[in-house]
Write a protein that holds these residues in place. Structure first.
Motif, PDB file in Angstrom:
ATOM      1  N   ARG A 124      25.136  -1.569   9.894  1.00 13.26           N
ATOM      2  CA  ARG A 124      24.487  -0.439   9.218  1.00 13.26           C
ATOM      3  C   ARG A 124      23.210  -0.136   9.994  1.00 13.26           C
ATOM      4  N   THR A 125      23.276   0.849  10.849  1.00 13.33           N
ATOM      5  CA  THR A 125      22.195   1.102  11.799  1.00 13.33           C
ATOM      6  C   THR A 125      21.290   2.253  11.410  1.00 13.33           C
ATOM      7  N   GLU A 126      21.213   2.586  10.178  1.00 13.32           N
ATOM      8  CA  GLU A 126      20.380   3.699   9.713  1.00 13.32           C
ATOM      9  C   GLU A 126      18.939   3.232   9.477  1.00 13.32           C
ATOM     10  N   PHE A 127      18.276   2.751  10.535  1.00 14.64           N
ATOM     11  CA  PHE A 127      16.929   2.230  10.364  1.00 14.64           C
ATOM     12  C   PHE A 127      15.940   3.313   9.954  1.00 14.64           C
ATOM     13  N   GLY A 128      16.065   4.504  10.494  1.00 15.26           N
ATOM     14  CA  GLY A 128      15.161   5.601  10.137  1.00 15.26           C
ATOM     15  C   GLY A 128      15.201   5.890   8.652  1.00 15.26           C
ATOM     16  N   TYR A 129      16.390   5.958   8.086  1.00 12.95           N
ATOM     17  CA  TYR A 129      16.536   6.176   6.646  1.00 12.95           C
ATOM     18  C   TYR A 129      15.939   5.007   5.862  1.00 12.95           C
ATOM     19  N   TYR A 130      16.247   3.803   6.286  1.00 13.47           N
ATOM     20  CA  TYR A 130      15.749   2.607   5.598  1.00 13.47           C
ATOM     21  C   TYR A 130      14.223   2.552   5.666  1.00 13.47           C
ATOM     22  N   PHE A 131      13.659   2.904   6.838  1.00 13.52           N
ATOM     23  CA  PHE A 131      12.208   2.879   6.997  1.00 13.52           C
ATOM     24  C   PHE A 131      11.532   3.909   6.096  1.00 13.52           C
ATOM     25  N   ILE A 132      12.018   5.138   6.100  1.00 15.66           N
ATOM     26  CA  ILE A 132      11.396   6.219   5.322  1.00 15.66           C
ATOM     27  C   ILE A 132      11.561   6.003   3.824  1.00 15.66           C
ATOM     28  N   HIS A 133      12.724   5.562   3.393  1.00 10.94           N
ATOM     29  CA  HIS A 133      13.008   5.482   1.962  1.00 10.94           C
ATOM     30  C   HIS A 133      12.728   4.132   1.318  1.00 10.94           C
ATOM     31  N   LEU A 134      12.620   3.070   2.103  1.00 12.56           N
ATOM     32  CA  LEU A 134      12.371   1.762   1.499  1.00 12.56           C
ATOM     33  C   LEU A 134      11.149   1.048   2.060  1.00 12.56           C
ATOM     34  N   ILE A 135      11.070   0.917   3.374  1.00 13.02           N
ATOM     35  CA  ILE A 135       9.973   0.132   3.950  1.00 13.02           C
ATOM     36  C   ILE A 135       8.624   0.801   3.722  1.00 13.02           C
ATOM     37  N   LEU A 136       8.500   2.054   4.081  1.00 16.10           N
ATOM     38  CA  LEU A 136       7.218   2.753   3.948  1.00 16.10           C
ATOM     39  C   LEU A 136       6.736   2.824   2.492  1.00 16.10           C
ATOM     40  N   PRO A 137       7.591   3.212   1.526  1.00 14.44           N
ATOM     41  CA  PRO A 137       7.105   3.192   0.135  1.00 14.44           C
ATOM     42  C   PRO A 137       6.716   1.798  -0.358  1.00 14.44           C
ATOM     43  N   ARG A 138       7.455   0.762   0.085  1.00 14.56           N
ATOM     44  CA  ARG A 138       7.100  -0.608  -0.312  1.00 14.56           C
ATOM     45  C   ARG A 138       5.747  -1.006   0.242  1.00 14.56           C
ATOM     46  N   ILE A 139       5.482  -0.638   1.489  1.00  9.15           N
ATOM     47  CA  ILE A 139       4.194  -0.969   2.101  1.00  9.15           C
ATOM     48  C   ILE A 139       3.065  -0.292   1.331  1.00  9.15           C
ATOM     49  N   VAL A 140       3.210   0.991   1.072  1.00  7.26           N
ATOM     50  CA  VAL A 140       2.161   1.741   0.375  1.00  7.26           C
ATOM     51  C   VAL A 140       1.932   1.185  -1.024  1.00  7.26           C
ATOM     52  N   TYR A 141       3.003   0.952  -1.758  1.00  9.74           N
ATOM     53  CA  TYR A 141       2.871   0.486  -3.145  1.00  9.74           C
ATOM     54  C   TYR A 141       2.323  -0.939  -3.196  1.00  9.74           C
ATOM     55  N   THR A 142       2.721  -1.786  -2.262  1.00  9.71           N
ATOM     56  CA  THR A 142       2.199  -3.154  -2.231  1.00  9.71           C
ATOM     57  C   THR A 142       0.716  -3.165  -1.894  1.00  9.71           C
ATOM     58  N   VAL A 143       0.291  -2.333  -0.967  1.00 10.49           N
ATOM     59  CA  VAL A 143      -1.129  -2.280  -0.609  1.00 10.49           C
ATOM     60  C   VAL A 143      -1.958  -1.729  -1.766  1.00 10.49           C
ATOM     61  N   LEU A 144      -1.434  -0.739  -2.475  1.00  9.64           N
ATOM     62  CA  LEU A 144      -2.151  -0.223  -3.653  1.00  9.64           C
ATOM     63  C   LEU A 144      -2.271  -1.295  -4.735  1.00  9.64           C
ATOM     64  N   ALA A 145      -1.201  -2.030  -4.955  1.00  8.03           N
ATOM     65  CA  ALA A 145      -1.260  -3.123  -5.940  1.00  8.03           C
ATOM     66  C   ALA A 145      -2.185  -4.230  -5.459  1.00  8.03           C
ATOM     67  N   ALA A 146      -2.187  -4.483  -4.150  1.00  7.64           N
ATOM     68  CA  ALA A 146      -3.055  -5.522  -3.594  1.00  7.64           C
ATOM     69  C   ALA A 146      -4.523  -5.159  -3.727  1.00  7.64           C
ATOM     70  N   ALA A 147      -4.840  -3.884  -3.663  1.00  9.78           N
ATOM     71  CA  ALA A 147      -6.231  -3.461  -3.819  1.00  9.78           C
ATOM     72  C   ALA A 147      -6.773  -3.853  -5.189  1.00  9.78           C
ATOM     73  N   VAL A 148      -5.896  -3.941  -6.171  1.00 10.90           N
ATOM     74  CA  VAL A 148      -6.303  -4.346  -7.518  1.00 10.90           C
ATOM     75  C   VAL A 148      -6.158  -5.852  -7.712  1.00 10.90           C
ATOM     76  N   LEU A 149      -5.029  -6.398  -7.289  1.00 10.92           N
ATOM     77  CA  LEU A 149      -4.698  -7.783  -7.597  1.00 10.92           C
ATOM     78  C   LEU A 149      -5.332  -8.798  -6.652  1.00 10.92           C
ATOM     79  N   TYR A 150      -5.442  -8.467  -5.372  1.00 10.94           N
ATOM     80  CA  TYR A 150      -5.955  -9.427  -4.397  1.00 10.94           C
ATOM     81  C   TYR A 150      -7.370  -9.920  -4.712  1.00 10.94           C
ATOM     82  N   PRO A 151      -8.327  -9.040  -5.035  1.00 12.21           N
ATOM     83  CA  PRO A 151      -9.666  -9.565  -5.354  1.00 12.21           C
ATOM     84  C   PRO A 151      -9.662 -10.543  -6.531  1.00 12.21           C
ATOM     85  N   LEU A 152      -8.800 -10.313  -7.510  1.00 13.47           N
ATOM     86  CA  LEU A 152      -8.709 -11.241  -8.641  1.00 13.47           C
ATOM     87  C   LEU A 152      -8.156 -12.597  -8.208  1.00 13.47           C
TER      88      LEU A 152
END
Length: 168
Positions: A124-152
């Protein structure tokens, strides 16, 4: 001993939040990786070995409940915990930029390794689709959650370090 109990409770709490509560707050079909945030927080506070052990426990917990290959997520989290533990010596504890960059790198590496082992090896070589639809949103959402959770989490682990130093 109290440190181990607290990390185990944090692992359980982050896992339960990530698997039960956070899907209700999913954005673009993804949830933040709270276990990754915990692994990096422990690694930055305690070092490589603690980061590795926390990553191993987080990965085994994930594999046992959701994975069909036991040890795959454990290996990924273990490596991320080890890498984050190296950075412990080169950053100031009051600076949160390096941990946030490690969250981005860790989430990308985890998602990319997961893509390679679970999709690419099955042609399954659809890396562009996987990157745009899964990897990038996961990175953004994890960093937003980390901005709140990491300092705690980081503050709690720094408090534990001070408590242990007073006992010695």
């Amino acid at each position: 001993m109290i440190r181990i109990v607290i990390v185990l409770l944090q692992l359980l709490l982050c896992f339960l939040l990530q698997s039960t509560v956070m899907p209700a707050f999913s954005l673009a079909g993804v949830v933040p990786d709270l276990l990754l945030i915990l692994v990096i927080a422990v690694a930055y506070t305690r070092g490589r070995i603690a980061g590795m052990l926390t990553g191993l426990a987080a990965g085994l917990l994930t594999d046992a409940c959701f994975g069909d290959l036991v040890g795959l997520c454990a290996l990924f989290y273990l490596c991320i915990g080890y890498a984050a533990g190296f950075a412990r010596k080169i950053y100031d504890e009051r600076d949160y930029m390096l941990p946030m960059l490690m969250m981005i790198a860790g989430e990308f590496l985890y998602s990319f390794a997961y893509y390679v082992t679970r999709f690419l090896l099955r042609s399954r070589t659809e890396f562009g689709y996987y990157f745009i639809h899964l990897i990038l949103p996961r990175i953004v959402y994890t960093v937003l959650a980390a901005a709140v959770l990491y300092p705690l989490l980081h503050g709690l682990h720094r408090l534990l370090v001070r408590f242990e130093q007073k006992e010695d």
